[in-house]
Design a protein around this motif. Structure first.
Motif, PDB file in Angstrom:
ATOM      1  N   ILE A  37      -4.082  -6.844   6.731  1.00 56.91           N
ATOM      2  CA  ILE A  37      -4.907  -5.788   7.325  1.00 56.91           C
ATOM      3  C   ILE A  37      -4.901  -5.826   8.847  1.00 56.91           C
ATOM      4  N   ASN A  38      -4.138  -6.728   9.443  1.00 50.95           N
ATOM      5  CA  ASN A  38      -4.078  -6.718  10.904  1.00 50.95           C
ATOM      6  C   ASN A  38      -2.652  -6.488  11.392  1.00 50.95           C
ATOM      7  N   THR A  39      -1.952  -5.579  10.710  1.00 49.69           N
ATOM      8  CA  THR A  39      -0.593  -5.259  11.131  1.00 49.69           C
ATOM      9  C   THR A  39      -0.285  -3.808  10.793  1.00 49.69           C
ATOM     10  N   SER A  40       0.509  -3.193  11.643  1.00 47.21           N
ATOM     11  CA  SER A  40       0.995  -1.842  11.352  1.00 47.21           C
ATOM     12  C   SER A  40       2.461  -1.888  10.930  1.00 47.21           C
ATOM     13  N   ALA A  41       3.021  -3.105  10.819  1.00 48.00           N
ATOM     14  CA  ALA A  41       4.410  -3.264  10.388  1.00 48.00           C
ATOM     15  C   ALA A  41       4.518  -3.101   8.878  1.00 48.00           C
ATOM     16  N   THR A  42       5.721  -2.995   8.384  1.00 53.21           N
ATOM     17  CA  THR A  42       5.951  -2.908   6.942  1.00 53.21           C
ATOM     18  C   THR A  42       7.064  -3.879   6.558  1.00 53.21           C
ATOM     19  N   PRO A  43       7.044  -4.429   5.321  1.00 47.74           N
ATOM     20  CA  PRO A  43       5.992  -4.212   4.323  1.00 47.74           C
ATOM     21  C   PRO A  43       4.778  -5.103   4.600  1.00 47.74           C
ATOM     22  N   LYS A  44       3.606  -4.547   4.383  1.00 49.95           N
ATOM     23  CA  LYS A  44       2.396  -5.326   4.593  1.00 49.95           C
ATOM     24  C   LYS A  44       1.585  -5.467   3.303  1.00 49.95           C
ATOM     25  N   LYS A  45       2.172  -5.008   2.178  1.00 55.16           N
ATOM     26  CA  LYS A  45       1.475  -5.104   0.893  1.00 55.16           C
ATOM     27  C   LYS A  45       2.455  -5.606  -0.159  1.00 55.16           C
ATOM     28  N   VAL A  46       2.042  -6.606  -0.933  1.00 57.40           N
ATOM     29  CA  VAL A  46       2.858  -7.106  -2.039  1.00 57.40           C
ATOM     30  C   VAL A  46       1.959  -7.274  -3.259  1.00 57.40           C
ATOM     31  N   SER A  47       2.562  -7.242  -4.434  1.00 57.43           N
ATOM     32  CA  SER A  47       1.777  -7.385  -5.656  1.00 57.43           C
ATOM     33  C   SER A  47       2.607  -8.081  -6.722  1.00 57.43           C
ATOM     34  N   GLY A  48       1.925  -8.651  -7.712  1.00 55.27           N
ATOM     35  CA  GLY A  48       2.587  -9.308  -8.823  1.00 55.27           C
ATOM     36  C   GLY A  48       1.729  -9.244 -10.069  1.00 55.27           C
ATOM     37  N   ASN A  49       2.340  -9.426 -11.235  1.00 54.04           N
ATOM     38  CA  ASN A  49       1.577  -9.353 -12.481  1.00 54.04           C
ATOM     39  C   ASN A  49       2.320 -10.072 -13.589  1.00 54.04           C
ATOM     40  N   ILE A  50       1.619 -10.274 -14.691  1.00 56.61           N
ATOM     41  CA  ILE A  50       2.226 -10.804 -15.907  1.00 56.61           C
ATOM     42  C   ILE A  50       1.467 -10.232 -17.096  1.00 56.61           C
ATOM     43  N   GLY A  51       2.218  -9.871 -18.125  1.00 53.35           N
ATOM     44  CA  GLY A  51       1.621  -9.504 -19.391  1.00 53.35           C
ATOM     45  C   GLY A  51       1.891 -10.625 -20.390  1.00 53.35           C
ATOM     46  N   PHE A  52       0.921 -10.965 -21.212  1.00 54.73           N
ATOM     47  CA  PHE A  52       1.102 -12.096 -22.120  1.00 54.73           C
ATOM     48  C   PHE A  52       0.326 -11.865 -23.410  1.00 54.73           C
ATOM     49  N   SER A  53       0.693 -12.628 -24.462  1.00 51.95           N
ATOM     50  CA  SER A  53       0.013 -12.509 -25.750  1.00 51.95           C
ATOM     51  C   SER A  53       0.062 -13.845 -26.474  1.00 51.95           C
ATOM     52  N   ASN A  54      -0.945 -14.075 -27.305  1.00 46.95           N
ATOM     53  CA  ASN A  54      -1.032 -15.276 -28.133  1.00 46.95           C
ATOM     54  C   ASN A  54      -0.918 -16.557 -27.314  1.00 46.95           C
ATOM     55  N   CYS A  55      -1.605 -16.587 -26.176  1.00 49.86           N
ATOM     56  CA  CYS A  55      -1.575 -17.768 -25.306  1.00 49.86           C
ATOM     57  C   CYS A  55      -2.897 -18.522 -25.415  1.00 49.86           C
ATOM     58  N   GLU A  56      -2.815 -19.824 -25.251  1.00 46.78           N
ATOM     59  CA  GLU A  56      -4.018 -20.639 -25.238  1.00 46.78           C
ATOM     60  C   GLU A  56      -4.713 -20.509 -23.873  1.00 46.78           C
TER      61      GLU A  56
END
Length: 210
Positions: free
Chosen positions: A190-209
């Motif tokens: 949030i203190n930059t006007s350069a790019t890229p300044k946003k990254v994201s990640g995710n995981i989908g999972f099932s039947n996990c302990e």
């Protein structure tokens, strides 16, 4: 008499397209002070970059103050003081409050990139690398879903002498405490006007302990 106040220290001379933004509220309404540095001021909400003085950030403070008074203080609703490279803004309205007393200076330097360190059926580890100037102060927001309890807003970090900072983030059944579903995050500088300044990640999972 003055009430809420904010102090802005310019610890660098702002570059072209650098941004300063200050959030405030009046009662239940919110508003924002926004100024962008340009080679020369051609319209409202622009600050002339100018020639640096012998004190780092002083020229930015001088020119910011001039632009601020023209754009936001024509009715003298603020008391404003400058000391070298520091600008202090004080409200004379008891209902006006600067949010969290923070000003966000967007230098235009830092960027964010993402890589995967580990990926399994139930968890995943990402490495966020922030690149910028040596010893640069960087602020980011880190949002998680569904586990909003892990969210970090306005997190301040300092880049090392090489201009880098790594942040390791785990997502999956462990952090989200569920056996089946999705876990995701988004990090925004949030203190930059350069790019890229946003990254994201995710995981989908099932039947996990959990």
């Amino acid at each position: 008499m003055t009430y809420s106040e904010i102090k802005i220290t310019f610890n660098q001379d702002m570059p072209i397209n650098g941004i300063a933004r200050i959030n405030y509220s009046i009662g239940t309404s919110t508003a924002q002070i926004l100024e962008t540095w340009k080679t020369s001021r051609s319209k409202s909400k622009e600050v002339t970059v100018g020639t640096p003085t012998g004190i780092v950030g002083e020229r930015s403070a001088i020119n910011f103050l001039q632009a601020f008074n023209l754009d936001y203080n024509s009715s003298n609703i603020f008391e404003v003081v400058r000391i070298s490279n520091i600008v202090i803004i004080k409200s004379i309205n008891p209902n006006l409050k600067f949010n969290d007393g923070q000003a966000f200076i967007e230098s235009g330097h830092s960027t964010a990139s993402i890589s995967t360190f580990f990926s399994g059926p139930c968890s995943k580890t990402y490495i966020i690398t922030i690149d910028g100037m040596p010893d640069e102060d960087v602020t980011y927001d880190l949002m998680f879903l569904p586990d909003v309890g892990r969210t970090e807003l306005g997190k301040a970090v300092k880049l090392n002498s090489a201009g880098q900072k790594q942040i390791w983030i785990d997502v999956g059944s462990g952090p989200s405490a569920q056996a089946t579903g999705t876990d995701s995050f988004e990090l925004t500088l949030i203190n930059t006007s350069a790019t890229p300044k946003k990254v994201s990640g995710n995981i989908g999972f099932s039947n996990c302990e959990v």
